[in-house]
Design an enzyme around this catalytic site. Sequence first.
Site, PDB file in Angstrom:
ATOM      1  N   TYR A 172       0.848  -1.190   0.000  1.00 16.85           N
ATOM      2  CA  TYR A 172       0.000   0.000   0.000  1.00 16.85           C
ATOM      3  C   TYR A 172       0.883   1.240   0.000  1.00 16.85           C
ATOM      4  O   TYR A 172       1.832   1.333   0.786  1.00 16.85           O
ATOM      5  CB  TYR A 172      -0.911   0.028   1.233  1.00 16.85           C
ATOM      6  CG  TYR A 172      -1.923  -1.090   1.242  1.00 16.85           C
ATOM      7  CD1 TYR A 172      -3.147  -0.962   0.581  1.00 16.85           C
ATOM      8  CD2 TYR A 172      -1.656  -2.291   1.887  1.00 16.85           C
ATOM      9  CE1 TYR A 172      -4.069  -1.994   0.569  1.00 16.85           C
ATOM     10  CE2 TYR A 172      -2.575  -3.336   1.885  1.00 16.85           C
ATOM     11  CZ  TYR A 172      -3.786  -3.176   1.220  1.00 16.85           C
ATOM     12  OH  TYR A 172      -4.692  -4.210   1.210  1.00 16.85           O
ATOM     13  N   SER A 173       0.564   2.193  -0.882  1.00 23.61           N
ATOM     14  CA  SER A 173       1.293   3.464  -0.880  1.00 23.61           C
ATOM     15  C   SER A 173       1.016   4.175   0.442  1.00 23.61           C
ATOM     16  O   SER A 173      -0.134   4.235   0.895  1.00 23.61           O
ATOM     17  CB  SER A 173       0.820   4.349  -2.032  1.00 23.61           C
ATOM     18  OG  SER A 173       1.120   3.747  -3.269  1.00 23.61           O
ATOM     19  N   CYS A 354      -0.481   7.435 -10.232  1.00 26.09           N
ATOM     20  CA  CYS A 354      -0.727   6.412  -9.209  1.00 26.09           C
ATOM     21  C   CYS A 354      -2.206   6.055  -9.177  1.00 26.09           C
ATOM     22  O   CYS A 354      -3.072   6.936  -9.211  1.00 26.09           O
ATOM     23  CB  CYS A 354      -0.271   6.919  -7.834  1.00 26.09           C
ATOM     24  SG  CYS A 354      -0.238   5.620  -6.572  1.00 26.09           S
ATOM     25  N   GLU A 394       3.394   4.412 -10.743  1.00 22.67           N
ATOM     26  CA  GLU A 394       3.146   3.293  -9.810  1.00 22.67           C
ATOM     27  C   GLU A 394       1.654   2.962  -9.889  1.00 22.67           C
ATOM     28  O   GLU A 394       0.824   3.596  -9.244  1.00 22.67           O
ATOM     29  CB  GLU A 394       3.538   3.678  -8.379  1.00 22.67           C
ATOM     30  CG  GLU A 394       3.520   2.474  -7.440  1.00 22.67           C
ATOM     31  CD  GLU A 394       4.231   2.791  -6.126  1.00 22.67           C
ATOM     32  OE1 GLU A 394       5.426   2.482  -6.025  1.00 22.67           O
ATOM     33  OE2 GLU A 394       3.578   3.342  -5.235  1.00 22.67           O
ATOM     34  N   TYR A 396      -1.420  -0.316 -10.268  1.00 27.17           N
ATOM     35  CA  TYR A 396      -1.635  -1.683  -9.798  1.00 27.17           C
ATOM     36  C   TYR A 396      -2.919  -2.267 -10.352  1.00 27.17           C
ATOM     37  O   TYR A 396      -3.732  -1.531 -10.898  1.00 27.17           O
ATOM     38  CB  TYR A 396      -1.655  -1.711  -8.259  1.00 27.17           C
ATOM     39  CG  TYR A 396      -2.318  -0.496  -7.635  1.00 27.17           C
ATOM     40  CD1 TYR A 396      -3.715  -0.460  -7.487  1.00 27.17           C
ATOM     41  CD2 TYR A 396      -1.578   0.606  -7.215  1.00 27.17           C
ATOM     42  CE1 TYR A 396      -4.325   0.645  -6.918  1.00 27.17           C
ATOM     43  CE2 TYR A 396      -2.190   1.718  -6.650  1.00 27.17           C
ATOM     44  CZ  TYR A 396      -3.565   1.731  -6.515  1.00 27.17           C
ATOM     45  OH  TYR A 396      -4.173   2.838  -5.972  1.00 27.17           O
TER      46      TYR A 396
END
Length: 396
Positions: A172-173, A354, A394, A396
């Site tokens: 997790y960021s 992101c 980044e 996901y």
Amino acid sequence: GAKLHSRSSRVNPAMSRLATQLSATLNVVLALAFVALVINVKTQQSVVGSSIVRTPTHKIIPVTPSMRVNSRAASQSRNIIAPQSTARLDFLEASPYYDQSGIPVNTHKNKAPLTAKVVSVERIVGPKATGETCNIVIDHEGKMPYWEGQSAGVIPPGIDPKRNKPYGVRLYSIASTRYGDKFDGKTMTLCVRRATYWDPELGREDPAKKGVCSNYLCDAKPGQELALTGPSGKVMLMPEKTPEAPIIMLATGTGIAPYRGFLRRLFVENTEAGEKFKGLAWLFLGVANSDALLYDDDWKAIQEKYPEKFRYDVALSREQKNAKGGKMYIQDKVEEYGKEVFELMNLGAHIYFCGLKGMMPGVLGAMEGVAKSQGLSWEDTLSKWKKAGQWHVEVY
């Protein structure tokens, strides 16, 4: 005897009248006394009651316009902090502050995770949001230092039925600065959306297919222990060596996390990084609707205080229309402001992406369109930005 009898009979009427008068007087006196007593008791009760009501239980501070916040924000435990309101923070800085050579990486490995504790879990979206997103504050006791833009790993308890082995790490960021939301360097914040699976055949959510770790975190209670790994990642670090460089941030949903760390460092905390920053910070946030906006009040507070240094644009796919009349997605905002984005990139800006990886094709397509409209080769332009370290992804 007869005389006595006749005398007593003569006296009787007078005595009777006297007794009657005395009795009436006594009744009046008693009645007045009773009324006075009742009034006295009521007065005392009133005095006592009024003193209880009027005695303040807290210090009364006059409200000034700058202290007024909207009711939605006031009802939240995660209050907005006025920009640049904290004492000078420098105890977790490198020397010089932008030197990334000593950045912490993988202090806690998967086989030896850090045991941390949950401080708070708070739902931060409105009732009409598409899904539930939580702001989770975790106490790491200062044992897991990290930098803005890094990620933390969480290992959920239990056995993965697919592999018959313990669950692996979920990344997790981190959504806070290195100092944490309490400014003591001992907490980190995660922004987590509860992952659920809607089964079209069942016509409802299938709990067997829900996200293991996101539900574990969103259901966590204060004091609950968590296994943490990391910190990890260097892709999303801030360009602090060039404080004049603009920072362009694109997020979908919980992809907002690293930017919360960036923006608190630049505009909320009293840091050298914030003091030296001379660029423009520009945030693009894409979500479904107004209720799904994340930390919206915080961004508006920064925008109000630093209009020259911070821009904030949102794409609400279910509420706004793009130029072609379709749903407004983040790539449509990039297209809308494409010329400005390219100008900033040519001035040395750093651009960050992101969120869900599904955002990238649309965004890249929009940027290619802007390049072509300016007579530029998109491949060469992108290659140039990547080589210069201006391109940070980044997803996901």
